[in-house]
Design an enzyme around this catalytic site. Structure first.
Site, PDB file in Angstrom:
ATOM      1  N   ALA A 120     -25.158  29.101  43.397  1.00 32.30           N
ATOM      2  CA  ALA A 120     -26.068  28.329  42.755  1.00 32.30           C
ATOM      3  C   ALA A 120     -27.358  28.695  43.172  1.00 32.30           C
ATOM      4  CB  ALA A 120     -25.692  26.484  43.560  1.00 32.30           C
ATOM      5  N   HIS A 121     -28.483  28.546  41.702  1.00 23.02           N
ATOM      6  CA  HIS A 121     -29.145  28.318  41.633  1.00 23.02           C
ATOM      7  C   HIS A 121     -30.134  26.816  41.301  1.00 23.02           C
ATOM      8  CE1 HIS A 121     -33.597  29.865  41.892  1.00 23.02           C
ATOM      9  NE2 HIS A 121     -33.174  30.877  42.682  1.00 23.02           N
TER      10      HIS A 121
END
Length: 472
Positions: free
Chosen positions: A197-198
């Site tokens: 996830a970013h």
């Protein structure tokens, strides 16, 4: 209509072909962008954006005086005008980025084709300038986007990157690297791509889809122009129609919210992260394997390619334990089910495609005993499929077999959905795939039959099918 990119009075034949393509594509996109803004915001907004752009140098920088002038222009805007101007520039540079990526892909393809033929450094002299035109004499475009991209790609063209398999293996051959060492490396090759996830990954699927649609329309426009032999600025009605579709797509993009109007959940992040797997990597990795195998055989035909699962995937999203209170055991369970759902969905669609493709008839081909035995077993386990399709596929064994495979995949998908919802699966005795190995075994049996009977088309029917009339 005036363009920010280059003047129409400039002769096309003074540019190299690749740069001409870049300039033409930039001009097309900019004209469409201006047209949308003119219709949505008025001519005054277009003129304002031109003034702001002209305050930058070709390198994208602004002097103190230019920056001061830009600030004064911006300060004159009310809040709504400022938001529109910011959105307009954001859209502009996203469109330019699409052109840049498309152009870079074309350049990479050209380099790959050159690598396939021979390995040699690529210098500016290799570029196809006109006979009386040197690179240093090429006129400089007044357009910011064209100047920046031209500088970037000409720098990349100085030395050919050794980033393709077609360049790597001949290079290793020239270095006299022992083939045994190369084979050991290939045998132990294990690439694992891990999704994570970013916090800045907030682009909506809707926007990604519109970006992809713009790319497809630009590629279609290329094909139409190449097919008709037209030059930039001269479009047949088909190309004009594609331009109109591009205009509508950009207008819809302009009217679409860039960001979600709600806070994404962990499962939303899972969906965002795996979007690229579903849209790109699922089909791209087999192509990568084929390219690896083909280019290896060109230089080292006696070496074995890597295993087909040399590239695998992992994901932190929905399962990391870095202190995010929203990532619970229940979320991790749903994440695993979601990943399984995505893969099963792609397999189901692929099997449907195979059913359409494999129309091989018993009138013109035969099958091996193992396939016929499996069809007997399938009939006893999935009688509803047999009742529905045996007559239709009475002489098409591969289609009937794949119909059984499809039903098992659908049963597996239904069970996965029930597990996702923490429900007891219905029809727990329904035939399904307990592992990927079971599914793969059936595909390999079909593959083996197709391979064997490519050359053995007459010896099985009389020896094995005598008295066996179970489905045809």
């Amino acid at each position: 209509m005036g363009s920010l990119l280059y003047s129409s009075s400039q002769s096309a034949d003074i540019y190299p072909v690749s740069e001409l393509f870049l300039r033409h594509r930039l001009q097309v996109v900019e004209e469409l962008w201006e047209s949308v803004l003119r219709q949505e915001c008025g001519q005054n907004m277009v003129e304002l954006l031109r003034q702001l752009r002209d305050l930058c140098s070709p390198e994208g920088q602004a002097t103190n005086d230019q920056a001061s002038s830009a600030v004064k222009l911006i300060e004159q805007l009310n809040i709504n005008e400022a938001i529109r101007a910011a959105r307009a520039f954001a859209l502009y540079f996203q469109l330019i980025n699409i052109i840049e990526q498309e152009y870079e892909q074309r350049q990479q393809l050209s380099r790959y084709e050159a690598d396939t033929e021979e390995i040699e450094p690529e210098t500016p002299s290799n570029v196809n300038y006109s006979s009386n035109q040197r690179e240093d004499d090429a006129p400089v475009s007044k357009g910011l986007a064209a100047d920046l991209l031209r500088k970037s790609f000409l720098e990349k063209a100085q030395v050919k990157p050794k980033g393709t398999f077609a360049a790597l293996f001949p290079y290793l051959f020239k270095l006299n690297v022992p083939p045994q060492q190369i084979q050991r490396l290939i045998a132990h090759l294990d690439v694992r791509l891990v999704f994570t996830a970013h916090p800045t990954e907030i682009v909506r699927h809707t926007i990604r889809d519109k970006q992809r649609q713009v790319v497809q329309l630009l590629q279609k426009l290329d094909a139409l122009e190449n097919h008709s032999g037209t030059t930039p600025g001269a479009y047949p009605w088909e190309a004009a129609d594609v331009r109109e579709q591009l205009l509508e797509e950009i207008r819809l993009w302009w009217r679409t919210d860039e960001l979600h109007q709600f806070k994404p959940t962990v499962l939303d992040e899972v969906d965002y992260a795996l979007h690229y797997f579903q849209e790109v990597l699922f089909d791209g990795i087999p192509q990568l394997y084929k390219r690896f195998k083909h280019t290896l055989s060109n230089t080292f035909p006696w070496l074995e390619p890597p295993s087909k699962n040399f590239c695998s995937f992992g994901s932190w999203v929905g399962s990391d334990r870095d202190g995010n209170p929203s990532v619970t055991p229940e979320i991790t369970w749903q994440t695993a089910c979601y990943q399984r759902k995505m893969v099963l969905g792609r397999y189901i669609q692929s099997v449907k495609n195979l059913i359409e493709l494999l129309s091989v008839s018993m009138h013109w081909s035969d099958v091996l005993p193992d396939l016929l035995e499996s069809l007997e077993l399938d009939q006893s386990q999935l009688s509803e499929v047999y009742d529905a399709l045996a007559l239709r596929y009475r002489q098409e064994p591969y289609r009937l077999k794949l119909a059984y495979v499809l039903k098992r995949l659908e049963n597996t998908s239904d069970r996965n959905l029930a597990l996702y919802n923490r429900e007891t699966p219905k029809n727990q005795d329904s035939p399904l795939y307990r592992s990927g190995g079971d599914f793969l075994a059936e595909l390999r049996m079909i593959q083996r039959n197709l391979t064997e009977n490519r050359f053995k088309l007459s010896r099985i029917r009389k020896s094995y099918l005598s008295g066996r009339n179970f489905w045809f």
